[in-house]
Design a protein around this motif. Structure first.
Motif, mmCIF file in Angstrom:
data_model
loop_
_atom_site.group_PDB
_atom_site.id
_atom_site.type_symbol
_atom_site.label_atom_id
_atom_site.label_comp_id
_atom_site.label_asym_id
_atom_site.label_seq_id
_atom_site.Cartn_x
_atom_site.Cartn_y
_atom_site.Cartn_z
ATOM 1 N N ALA A 290 0.847 -1.209 0.000
ATOM 2 C CA ALA A 290 0.000 0.000 0.000
ATOM 3 C C ALA A 290 0.876 1.251 0.000
ATOM 4 N N PHE A 291 1.954 1.204 0.770
ATOM 5 C CA PHE A 291 2.920 2.313 0.787
ATOM 6 C C PHE A 291 3.522 2.512 -0.604
ATOM 7 N N LYS A 292 3.930 1.413 -1.242
ATOM 8 C CA LYS A 292 4.571 1.506 -2.558
ATOM 9 C C LYS A 292 3.585 2.039 -3.597
ATOM 10 N N SER A 293 2.327 1.663 -3.492
ATOM 11 C CA SER A 293 1.383 2.143 -4.498
ATOM 12 C C SER A 293 1.085 3.632 -4.303
ATOM 13 N N ALA A 294 1.038 4.104 -3.057
ATOM 14 C CA ALA A 294 0.868 5.548 -2.808
ATOM 15 C C ALA A 294 2.103 6.323 -3.290
ATOM 16 N N HIS A 295 3.279 5.741 -3.096
ATOM 17 C CA HIS A 295 4.548 6.332 -3.565
ATOM 18 C C HIS A 295 4.521 6.491 -5.088
ATOM 19 N N ALA A 296 4.043 5.489 -5.787
ATOM 20 C CA ALA A 296 4.012 5.522 -7.257
ATOM 21 C C ALA A 296 3.003 6.566 -7.750
ATOM 22 N N ARG A 297 1.822 6.606 -7.111
ATOM 23 C CA ARG A 297 0.792 7.570 -7.520
ATOM 24 C C ARG A 297 1.294 9.000 -7.310
ATOM 25 N N ASN A 298 1.911 9.248 -6.170
ATOM 26 C CA ASN A 298 2.422 10.594 -5.880
ATOM 27 C C ASN A 298 3.538 10.976 -6.859
ATOM 28 N N GLY A 299 4.380 10.012 -7.222
ATOM 29 C CA GLY A 299 5.460 10.278 -8.179
ATOM 30 C C GLY A 299 4.908 10.713 -9.531
ATOM 31 N N ALA A 300 3.859 10.033 -9.984
ATOM 32 C CA ALA A 300 3.249 10.386 -11.274
ATOM 33 C C ALA A 300 2.659 11.795 -11.211
ATOM 34 N N GLU A 301 2.091 12.143 -10.059
ATOM 35 C CA GLU A 301 1.497 13.484 -9.911
ATOM 36 C C GLU A 301 2.566 14.581 -9.877
ATOM 37 N N ILE A 302 3.722 14.269 -9.322
ATOM 38 C CA ILE A 302 4.825 15.250 -9.284
ATOM 39 C C ILE A 302 5.454 15.384 -10.674
ATOM 40 N N LEU A 303 5.520 14.272 -11.399
ATOM 41 C CA LEU A 303 6.177 14.287 -12.715
ATOM 42 C C LEU A 303 5.389 15.065 -13.761
ATOM 43 N N ARG A 304 4.065 14.917 -13.755
ATOM 44 C CA ARG A 304 3.259 15.486 -14.849
ATOM 45 C C ARG A 304 3.518 16.983 -15.100
ATOM 46 N N PRO A 305 3.442 17.843 -14.083
ATOM 47 C CA PRO A 305 3.675 19.278 -14.372
ATOM 48 C C PRO A 305 5.100 19.574 -14.848
ATOM 49 N N ILE A 306 6.060 18.767 -14.465
ATOM 50 C CA ILE A 306 7.441 18.974 -14.941
ATOM 51 C C ILE A 306 7.495 18.731 -16.449
ATOM 52 N N LEU A 307 6.879 17.643 -16.893
ATOM 53 C CA LEU A 307 6.893 17.312 -18.321
ATOM 54 C C LEU A 307 6.117 18.353 -19.120
ATOM 55 N N ILE A 308 4.988 18.778 -18.584
ATOM 56 C CA ILE A 308 4.172 19.783 -19.282
ATOM 57 C C ILE A 308 4.941 21.104 -19.392
ATOM 58 N N ALA A 309 5.624 21.494 -18.314
ATOM 59 C CA ALA A 309 6.389 22.758 -18.323
ATOM 60 C C ALA A 309 7.479 22.754 -19.383
ATOM 61 N N CYS A 310 7.989 21.581 -19.718
ATOM 62 C CA CYS A 310 9.038 21.476 -20.744
ATOM 63 C C CYS A 310 8.447 21.313 -22.140
ATOM 64 N N GLY A 311 7.130 21.256 -22.245
ATOM 65 C CA GLY A 311 6.498 21.146 -23.554
ATOM 66 C C GLY A 311 6.579 19.758 -24.179
ATOM 67 N N VAL A 312 6.750 18.744 -23.329
ATOM 68 C CA VAL A 312 6.781 17.354 -23.831
ATOM 69 C C VAL A 312 5.403 17.011 -24.422
ATOM 70 N N ALA A 313 5.396 16.290 -25.536
ATOM 71 C CA ALA A 313 4.142 15.940 -26.222
ATOM 72 C C ALA A 313 3.192 15.205 -25.286
ATOM 73 N N GLY A 314 1.908 15.505 -25.426
ATOM 74 C CA GLY A 314 0.882 14.963 -24.532
ATOM 75 C C GLY A 314 0.890 13.447 -24.427
ATOM 76 N N ASN A 315 1.078 12.762 -25.550
ATOM 77 C CA ASN A 315 1.053 11.291 -25.494
ATOM 78 C C ASN A 315 2.246 10.744 -24.708
ATOM 79 N N ILE A 316 3.395 11.441 -24.771
ATOM 80 C CA ILE A 316 4.572 11.001 -23.997
ATOM 81 C C ILE A 316 4.372 11.319 -22.512
ATOM 82 N N VAL A 317 3.767 12.481 -22.232
ATOM 83 C CA VAL A 317 3.467 12.838 -20.830
ATOM 84 C C VAL A 317 2.565 11.771 -20.214
ATOM 85 N N ASP A 318 1.481 11.439 -20.934
ATOM 86 C CA ASP A 318 0.521 10.474 -20.394
ATOM 87 C C ASP A 318 1.168 9.109 -20.166
#
Ligand SMILES: [Fe+2]
Length: 189
Positions: free
Chosen positions: A73-101
């Protein structure tokens, strides 16, 4: 600088601030193992490999082990939070939407896998734990916790990845003994 390099630079900068000493090396080493397992791994996979533990570098948002009774359960919360932190970083760099997703999806499932891409990431991550994290983890957490963590990591390896891990040569006798105990632990079969 292109969008992908911008994203990699930002991810590395965040992870450089992690309080976990093995994190920066583990991030790059996971990418190296990914490319050894599949030299054609695409940009989404490479970004996910680099960023999969980014949650651990964010002291405020970081998921804490002590808040969970159950390690999975800890590892799955860790993974979900990581994806949430990563998304705005990729968007800020203008990475294509399909690669971000796809990169965020891969971070979300990196502990469990379930499809060819996330299984590759899971293997690269788990091999890297044995390659570069084990010794530092042991220095911090001690024998019993490191053995538990290593057994968990070993069980999630594919047959191909197990062969790679079984051939790692540690400079330290204690780590060689740990690996031997993990490989021959009856409960791992
Ligand atoms: Fe990892």
């Amino acid at each position: 600088m292109n969008n992908i390099d911008c994203a990699k630079q930002k991810i590395r900068a965040v992870i450089a601030g992690s309080r976990v000493p093995e994190d920066p090396r583990h991030a790059d080493n996971t990418v190296e193992w990914l490319l050894r397992l599949d030299p054609d791994a695409d940009q989404a996979l490479q970004l996910a490999a680099l960023a999969h533990d980014i949650d651990r570098a964010d002291d405020v948002r970081k998921i804490k082990r002590a808040d969970f009774d159950d390690y999975d359960a800890f590892k799955s919360a860790h993974a979900r939070n990581g994806a949430e932190i990563l998304r705005p970083i990729l968007i800020a760099c203008g990475v294509a939407g399909n690669i971000v997703d796809e990169a965020c999806r891969l971070v979300l499932v990196h502990e469990v896998g379930g499809d060819p891409s996330s299984d590759l990431l899971k293997d690269a991550d788990s091999i890297s734990y044995f390659d570069v994290n084990l010794s530092l983890y042991y220095q911090r957490e001690g024998w019993a916790e490191t053995k538990r963590r290593s057994l968990w990591g070993y069980r999630r390896l594919s047959a191909r990845a197990r062969k790679i891990v079984e051939n790692i040569n540690y400079g330290e006798e204690a780590m060689s003994r740990m690996l031997h105990e993990i490989i021959y632990d009856k409960s791992a079969e």
